[in-house]
Design an enzyme around this catalytic site. Structure first.
Site, PDB file in Angstrom:
ATOM      1  N   GLU A   1       0.884  -1.198   0.028  1.00 39.16           N
ATOM      2  CA  GLU A   1       0.010  -0.031   0.163  1.00 39.16           C
ATOM      3  C   GLU A   1       0.890   1.319  -0.019  1.00 39.16           C
ATOM      4  O   GLU A   1       0.655   2.305  -0.444  1.00 39.16           O
ATOM      5  CB  GLU A   1      -0.965   0.103   1.129  1.00 39.16           C
ATOM      6  CG  GLU A   1      -1.958   1.034   1.107  1.00 39.16           C
ATOM      7  CD  GLU A   1      -3.363   0.957   1.451  1.00 39.16           C
ATOM      8  OE1 GLU A   1      -4.163   2.007   1.591  1.00 39.16           O
ATOM      9  OE2 GLU A   1      -3.628  -0.233   1.770  1.00 39.16           O
ATOM     10  N   THR A   2       1.980   1.161   0.796  1.00 41.00           N
ATOM     11  CA  THR A   2       2.948   2.318   0.607  1.00 41.00           C
ATOM     12  C   THR A   2       3.533   2.648  -0.858  1.00 41.00           C
ATOM     13  O   THR A   2       3.293   3.869  -1.067  1.00 41.00           O
ATOM     14  CB  THR A   2       4.084   2.124   1.670  1.00 41.00           C
ATOM     15  OG1 THR A   2       3.512   1.934   2.984  1.00 41.00           O
ATOM     16  CG2 THR A   2       5.373   3.270   1.555  1.00 41.00           C
TER      17      THR A   2
END
Length: 140
Positions: free
Chosen positions: A64-65
């Site tokens: 997700e980062t």
């Protein structure tokens, strides 16, 4: 970083507050970041479940980062990216060293951006495959 403008944009996205984020706490280090491709590394140590293996949630945080960073770069100044859907398949475990994530943009529109993220161990073996879709909005 491969493009100085994207490096500046990445600093705008994270600024000083990056030091107080989950990504920072997990030791995620960016290698390159453009709207099309984002690469970062994360240590396995400190990001494990009780059996000493890389926690599946840690892989999701890395994914997700990476995808959110690419989406924010795609969105451009004055806009933000927010993850709205992530899925991940965990293929194998990792118990030491670092894992590397590579996010590649699959779709980049005005309101949505989708990234394919491949996470590999130090031997180049796939640990996790994820897909993230982000909603793009004007900053408030």
């Amino acid at each position: 970083m491969t493009n100085p403008e994207d490096h500046t944009r990445l600093e705008e996205i994270f600024g000083v507050t990056h030091r107080e984020t989950l990504a920072s706490a997990m030791g995620i280090e960016f290698v390159e970041a453009t709207a099309e491709r984002v690469v970062a590394r994360m240590p396995v140590e400190g990001n494990t479940q009780p059996y000493g293996l890389l926690h599946g949630g840690a892989s999701c945080v890395l994914a997700e980062t990476l995808g959110s960073t690419g989406a924010a770069l795609h969105a451009g100044p004055g806009r933000v990216a927010m993850g709205i859907e992530i899925n991940a398949t965990h293929h194998r475990s990792a118990s030491s060293g670092q894992v590397t994530g590579v996010a590649t943009r699959l779709h980049g529109g005005r309101t949505l951006a989708t990234y394919d993220i491949e996470i590999t161990d130090e031997a180049g073996r796939r640990v996790c495959t994820a897909r993230l879709t982000c909603m793009l909005r004007d900053a408030q």
